[in-house]
Scaffold this motif. Structure first.
Motif, PDB file in Angstrom:
ATOM      1  N   GLU A   1      -0.359 -10.642  10.892  1.00 15.68           N
ATOM      2  CA  GLU A   1       0.731  -9.786  11.371  1.00 15.68           C
ATOM      3  C   GLU A   1       0.788  -9.863  12.899  1.00 15.68           C
ATOM      4  O   GLU A   1      -0.254  -9.950  13.561  1.00 15.68           O
TER       5      GLU A   1
ATOM      6  N   PHE B   1      -3.033  -1.293  13.453  1.00 17.19           N
ATOM      7  CA  PHE B   1      -3.087  -2.214  14.592  1.00 17.19           C
ATOM      8  C   PHE B   1      -4.151  -1.805  15.607  1.00 17.19           C
ATOM      9  O   PHE B   1      -3.899  -1.680  16.808  1.00 17.19           O
TER      10      PHE B   1
ATOM     11  N   HIS C   1       2.116  -7.872  16.287  1.00 14.48           N
ATOM     12  CA  HIS C   1       2.572  -6.554  16.761  1.00 14.48           C
ATOM     13  C   HIS C   1       2.371  -6.482  18.266  1.00 14.48           C
ATOM     14  O   HIS C   1       1.250  -6.634  18.762  1.00 14.48           O
TER      15      HIS C   1
ATOM     16  N   TYR D   1      -2.233 -10.184  17.449  1.00 15.48           N
ATOM     17  CA  TYR D   1      -2.370 -10.641  16.070  1.00 15.48           C
ATOM     18  C   TYR D   1      -3.371  -9.777  15.308  1.00 15.48           C
ATOM     19  O   TYR D   1      -4.464  -9.472  15.808  1.00 15.48           O
ATOM     20  N   TYR D   2      -2.994  -9.420  14.072  1.00 16.77           N
ATOM     21  CA  TYR D   2      -3.796  -8.520  13.258  1.00 16.77           C
ATOM     22  C   TYR D   2      -3.848  -9.011  11.812  1.00 16.77           C
ATOM     23  O   TYR D   2      -2.926  -9.671  11.328  1.00 16.77           O
ATOM     24  N   THR D   3      -4.931  -8.639  11.132  1.00 25.11           N
ATOM     25  CA  THR D   3      -4.965  -8.874   9.684  1.00 25.11           C
ATOM     26  C   THR D   3      -3.964  -7.946   9.027  1.00 25.11           C
ATOM     27  O   THR D   3      -3.639  -6.879   9.570  1.00 25.11           O
ATOM     28  N   TYR D   4      -3.507  -8.330   7.839  1.00 25.74           N
ATOM     29  CA  TYR D   4      -2.472  -7.525   7.188  1.00 25.74           C
ATOM     30  C   TYR D   4      -2.983  -6.136   6.790  1.00 25.74           C
ATOM     31  O   TYR D   4      -2.204  -5.189   6.659  1.00 25.74           O
TER      32      TYR D   4
ATOM     33  N   THR E   1      -3.341  -1.917   9.248  1.00 25.50           N
ATOM     34  CA  THR E   1      -1.982  -1.366   9.367  1.00 25.50           C
ATOM     35  C   THR E   1      -1.822  -0.464  10.589  1.00 25.50           C
ATOM     36  O   THR E   1      -0.692  -0.213  11.019  1.00 25.50           O
TER      37      THR E   1
ATOM     38  N   ARG F   1      -2.164 -15.178   6.386  1.00 25.23           N
ATOM     39  CA  ARG F   1      -1.142 -15.168   7.447  1.00 25.23           C
ATOM     40  C   ARG F   1      -1.195 -13.821   8.161  1.00 25.23           C
ATOM     41  O   ARG F   1      -1.233 -12.767   7.539  1.00 25.23           O
TER      42      ARG F   1
END
Length: 302
Positions: free
Chosen positions: A189, A203, A191, A195-198, A201, A187
């Motif tokens: 993130e 971004f 920002h 959309y970003y991978t978790y 961080t 799922r």
């Protein structure tokens, strides 16, 4: 017979097996341990578990990219094999099993995503197993299926989970259902509308929004949010494996026990969202997916 008596009988058989000097007595005791473990719906205690079946002696040759997706086959029913014929078997990354499934074969499967690296196809599928303490098969973005242990062995992959299996509510399902990890970032993130991978961080590397699937509200097993869909090859391989698993041992494997991690470790299973895979990474709900499997199986096997 109640479970207390079954446990007592199994303990007695275990003592006989430990002390027996006559091979015939030892074999009889081991057979009793196996039968009693099946009645208890528990794995055979590791001390008395049969040796692992032979693995293929060589790795299959890599398939060309255009042939990565398996063709739709009809396998001979009831062969009860423990290695998927289309799998890349990696003898070097086997996991230590906790025991055997109660009937020597999984009742069904749990669909996961790795929530990790995914862009390198087979390489990520292999490292998903080799770098993890958990126990599962895996599917890379190119559709390659990797298997490190035979299908009579189980290990932890579902964590805190619950489901009614074979008429009884189970607290923890890893020892009943095989885990299938599909390489995927999990799922996403969100920002500033991107959309970003978790793990991104800071971004710094937004994903292509055209490739993202957004689920606006909770639906069946799917938690609302943004997901990178499984590739077509991954879904096709998942379907083909599950159809084979059913045909291979139709008396044990049951499509009703093909479940999402978000079902057994979500509101349906434990009463809250602990896990969200496969969620919107799969192109349909798990309810729809189970029906698809049943329909396709009927077409191929009647």
């Amino acid at each position: 017979m109640d479970k207390a008596k079954l446990y007592t009988l199994r303990w007695s058989a275990m003592q006989i097996a430990r002390l027996a000097s006559d091979p015939k007595v030892d074999a009889l005791a081991l057979h009793q341990i196996e039968i009693l473990s099946q009645l208890l719906e528990e794995p055979i205690p590791q001390e008395f578990a049969p040796p692992e079946p032979p693995r293929p002696s060589h790795h299959p040759q890599p398939m060309p990219a255009e042939a990565a997706t398996p063709e739709k086959k009809r396998y001979p029913p009831g062969e009860k094999k423990l290695w998927y014929p289309e799998a890349l078997v990696r003898t070097d990354i086997r996991r230590v099993a906790k025991g055997e499934y109660p009937k020597g074969y999984p009742y069904g499967a749990i669909v996961h995503f790795t929530a990790g690296q995914y862009s390198k196809g087979l390489e990520n599928a292999i490292s998903a197993i080799s770098d993890s303490p958990y126990f599962f098969c895996s599917i890379g973005t190119d559709g390659r299926f990797v298997q490190a242990n035979p299908l009579n062995q189980w290990g932890y992959h579902a964590g805190e989970s619950a489901w009614t299996i074979a008429g009884e509510k189970r607290s923890g399902v890893s020892n009943f259902l095989v885990g299938i990890e599909i390489t995927n970032p999990g799922r996403l993130e969100i920002h500033n509308g991107k959309y970003y991978t978790y793990w991104d961080t800071a971004f710094k590397q937004p994903l292509d929004s055209q490739k993202v699937r957004v689920i606006e509200k909770n639906h069946d097993n799917i938690l609302a949010g943004a997901y990178l869909p499984y590739t077509r090859e991954q879904e096709e391989t998942l379907i083909e494996f599950l159809l084979w698993a059913k045909a291979n041992n139709p008396g044990v494997f049951d499509f009703d026990y093909v479940l999402g991690h978000d079902e057994v470790a979500g509101p349906k299973g434990i009463g809250r969202w602990r896990k969200n895979d496969p969620g919107g990474a799969l192109s349909m709900t798990m309810t729809e997916f189970r029906q698809l499997l049943k329909d396709e199986y009927k077409k191929r096997y009647g």
